[in-house]
Design an enzyme around this catalytic site. Structure first.
Site, PDB file in Angstrom:
ATOM      1  N   GLU A  40       0.851  -1.192   0.000  1.00 15.19           N
ATOM      2  CA  GLU A  40       0.000   0.000   0.000  1.00 15.19           C
ATOM      3  C   GLU A  40       0.891   1.248   0.000  1.00 15.19           C
ATOM      4  O   GLU A  40       1.940   1.272   0.627  1.00 15.19           O
ATOM      5  CB  GLU A  40      -0.899  -0.005   1.244  1.00 15.19           C
ATOM      6  CG  GLU A  40      -1.903   1.132   1.280  1.00 15.19           C
ATOM      7  CD  GLU A  40      -2.777   1.102   2.521  1.00 15.19           C
ATOM      8  OE1 GLU A  40      -3.922   1.589   2.445  1.00 15.19           O
ATOM      9  OE2 GLU A  40      -2.333   0.593   3.567  1.00 15.19           O
ATOM     10  N   LYS A 113     -10.225   0.607  -2.037  1.00 15.91           N
ATOM     11  CA  LYS A 113     -10.285   0.255  -0.617  1.00 15.91           C
ATOM     12  C   LYS A 113     -11.635   0.640  -0.005  1.00 15.91           C
ATOM     13  O   LYS A 113     -12.067   1.794  -0.083  1.00 15.91           O
ATOM     14  CB  LYS A 113      -9.151   0.957   0.124  1.00 15.91           C
ATOM     15  CG  LYS A 113      -9.003   0.550   1.587  1.00 15.91           C
ATOM     16  CD  LYS A 113      -7.790   1.250   2.199  1.00 15.91           C
ATOM     17  CE  LYS A 113      -7.497   0.786   3.611  1.00 15.91           C
ATOM     18  NZ  LYS A 113      -6.313   1.476   4.178  1.00 15.91           N
ATOM     19  N   CYS A 153      -4.947  -3.500   3.551  1.00 17.16           N
ATOM     20  CA  CYS A 153      -4.614  -3.061   4.907  1.00 17.16           C
ATOM     21  C   CYS A 153      -5.769  -3.236   5.907  1.00 17.16           C
ATOM     22  O   CYS A 153      -6.060  -4.333   6.334  1.00 17.16           O
ATOM     23  CB  CYS A 153      -4.119  -1.614   4.862  1.00 17.16           C
ATOM     24  SG  CYS A 153      -3.127  -1.098   6.292  1.00 17.16           S
TER      25      CYS A 153
END
Length: 265
Positions: A40, A113, A153
Site C-alpha cells: 500500500e 479500498k 490493509c
C-alpha cells in the site's frame, strides 16, 4: 504458481520509490515469481495526508499506471500494484486503489479500498476518510487456474469482505500497517483469514521508519491454508515468496469442510 510480496520503506519522492520497486520486482521475477505484489502507498509516503492528491491519476492514464503496465509486460508477470491514488469525484479526496496487470501489461482488475482506517491513541492519529473516498465492491480475479481476492490493509479486520468474494485460492493484503496496531494484531488477523477461508494469504507491507517520520510494522508474510507461516520479513526492504500448492487447499477443504458447514450466508 510462485508468488512474491515486495516489502518497501517508501519515501516522499515517487521517482525514488519507483527505482526501489523496480529493483525488487526484477529480483523476484528472476527468482521465478509469477505474481508479484507491491505494498500500500508504494509510490509515496507523503509528509502530509494531502500529498497523495497531487499525484492522483485518472483511471487508465498516468505515469504510475504506465510504469506498472510496463513492468508486468517486461517480466511477463501478474503485477498487483499495491495501491496508488486515483481521481475521485469527491473534492479533496482520492480512491486508494489496487490495480492488477496481467503478463501482457493490460489491466485485469481494480479494487478501491472499502474500509478506511481511523485510529487515535495519545499522539498517534490517523483518519483516512479525510482524504480518501471509500470503495463499495469486493473484487477478485482469475490468474491462470487461481482465484485471487483483493483487499487493502485495514480491510483485514472485516472477515465479511472475504466471504463476499466467494471461495478464493489466495487472498492479497497490501498494507501500510502502523507499528502500534501491527505489533498487536497483524499476524493474528492474517492467520485467521487464512484458516477461516482455507486458502493462502499473501500480505505485503511497508516495513520501517519512513522519511516522513511514520513507522510501519512490516512483517510481510505468506501463510498457507492451515495457518502456517511459510515466509516472513520482519523489517526493511526485501522479498517474501513461496509456491502455492492447490492440492493442499483441496486436501484441507476435503478433510475439514468448514466452508460447506456454514449456516449463515
Amino acid at each position: 504458481m510462485k508468488v512474491a510480496a515486495i516489502q518497501m520503506v517508501s519515501a516522499t519522492v515517487p521517482e525514488v520509490n519507483c527505482l526501489a520497486a523496480e529493483s525488487l520486482i526484477q529480483q523476484a521475477a528472476e527468482q521465478g515469481a509469477q505474481c508479484i505484489v507491491l505494498p500500500e502507498y508504494w509510490p509515496l509516503m507523503g509528509k502530509r495526508d494531502t500529498d497523495k492528491l497531487s499525484i492522483a491519476e485518472p483511471f487508465g492514464d498516468g505515469p504510475m499506471q504506465q510504469w506498472m503496465s510496463e513492468k508486468a509486460r517486461q517480466h511477463g508477470i501478474w503485477l498487483v500494484g499495491g495501491t496508488i491514488p486515483l481521481v475521485s469525484p469527491d473534492a479533496g479526496k482520492v480512491f486508494n486503489s489496487t490495480l492488477v496487470y496481467g503478463p501482457d501489461g493490460a489491466v485485469q482488475a481494480r479494487y478501491d479500498k472499502i474500509h478506511l482506517f481511523g485510529f487515535q491513541k495519545e499522539q498517534e492519529s490517523y483518519e483516512e476518510s479525510r482524504t480518501i473516498t471509500a470503495g463499495t465492491q469486493p473484487v477478485s480475479f482469475s490468474a491462470g487456474d487461481l482465484r485471487i481476492g483483493l483487499s487493502i490493509c485495514y480491510d483485514v479486520r472485516f472477515p465479511e469482505l472475504y466471504r463476499a468474494m466467494g471461495a478464493c485460492d489466495l487472498l492479497l493484503v497490501p498494507a501500510a500497517f502502523t507499528y502500534t496496531t501491527g505489533q498487536a494484531h497483524w499476524e493474528i488477523l492474517l492467520r485467521t483469514r487464512a484458516v477461516e477461508n482455507q486458502c493462502y494469504v499473501l500480505a505485503c507491507g511497508q516495513g520501517g521508519l519512513h522519511e516522513n517520520g511514520r513507522r510501519t510494522w512490516g512483517h510481510s508474510m505468506l501463510i498457507d491454508p492451515w495457518g502456517k507461516i511459510i515466509d516472513v520479513l520482519p523489517e526493511g526492504e526485501g522479498i517474501v515468496s513461496g509456491i502455492l500448492d492447490t492440492a493442499l487447499i483441496a486436501d484441507i477443504r476435503a478433510s475439514l469442510p468448514a466452508l460447506n458447514h456454514r449456516k449463515l450466508r
